[in-house]
Design an enzyme around this catalytic site. Structure first.
Site, PDB file in Angstrom:
ATOM      1  CG  ASN A   1      -2.009  -1.035   1.130  1.00 38.35           C
ATOM      2  OD1 ASN A   1      -2.695  -1.128   0.114  1.00 38.35           O
ATOM      3  ND2 ASN A   1      -2.167  -1.835   2.172  1.00 38.35           N
TER       4      ASN A   1
ATOM      5  CG  ASP B   1       8.514   4.658  11.823  1.00 39.39           C
ATOM      6  OD1 ASP B   1       8.284   3.496  11.444  1.00 39.39           O
ATOM      7  OD2 ASP B   1       8.356   5.034  12.997  1.00 39.39           O
TER       8      ASP B   1
END
Length: 219
Positions: A11, A67
């Site tokens: 994704n 992140d």
């Protein structure tokens, strides 16, 4: 240009390719590379840098790593960097054996945990940007070009957490998107089109900043 994305998440690869259509985006599994670095950082940036360096040391090509996670104000920013491992109030940093629960379970737990925190009403109202159910996504993104040569962008994406899992909506996006409501759009993140999400999301804004850097470097 070929850019490696330090993730195993398809994704994220899809979103990055949409954001950087003029470049070829590859993730380690595309080339059979085993990649699962231990994320030992205490911040989004530190974990992003760990992943970027680990993959660069393998491919020796430009690497982008990010992140990201969801931060709930009433939970003092949790689950934050532990968003992918979050397993409810008893396992805020993930289960000891490393197993993960389903995204649906994570969504249910997070809503329930916030509901309990709201009932306590212990935090000052000034702590919230969008009311007592305020939350935001954070994304720290690193463009790693070699030892001592890197660029960092960090962005956020603000919203509110829905009150009940029955109100989840949308089949776009991924992760916590169906339970994060955007008051200005009267939609959840998962109800946005990919184009609209990429314009305003934490990852989209961070990528647009890195895109300008890439263009200026002419790499």
């Amino acid at each position: 240009m070929k850019i490696y994305l330090a993730t195993g998440n398809q994704n994220k690869k899809r979103e990055m390719q949409q954001l950087l259509p003029e470049h070829e985006i590859l993730i380690p599994s595309d080339e059979g590379i085993a990649f699962d670095p231990e994320e030992t950082g205490s911040t989004f940036y530190e974990n992003s840098l760990i992943k970027a360096k680990a993959l660069f040391d393998i491919v020796h090509q430009p690497v982008i790593a990010d992140d990201s996670g969801i931060c709930v104000d009433a939970l003092e920013g949790a689950p934050g960097i532990y968003s992918s491992r979050y397993a409810g109030p008893d396992f805020m940093h993930g289960k000891p054996d490393g197993t993960k629960i389903s995204q649906e379970e994570q969504n249910v737990f997070l809503i329930s945990q916030l509901n309990d925190a709201v009932k306590k009403d212990s935090l000052p109202k000034a702590a919230y940007l969008n009311g007592e159910r305020s939350c935001h996504y954070t994304c720290a993104m690193v463009l790693y070009l070699g030892t001592d040569r890197l660029f960092v962008c960090q962005e956020t994406f603000e919203g509110t957490l829905i009150e009940d899992i029955s109100k989840k909506a949308g089949d776009g996006g991924f992760g916590y998107d169906p339970i994060v409501f955007l008051p200005q759009f009267n939609k959840t993140v998962a109800q946005l089109s990919a184009e609209d999400k990429n314009k305003i999301s934490h990852r989209g804004k961070a990528t647009q900043s890195l895109k300008k850097i890439i263009e200026s470097l002419k790499i």
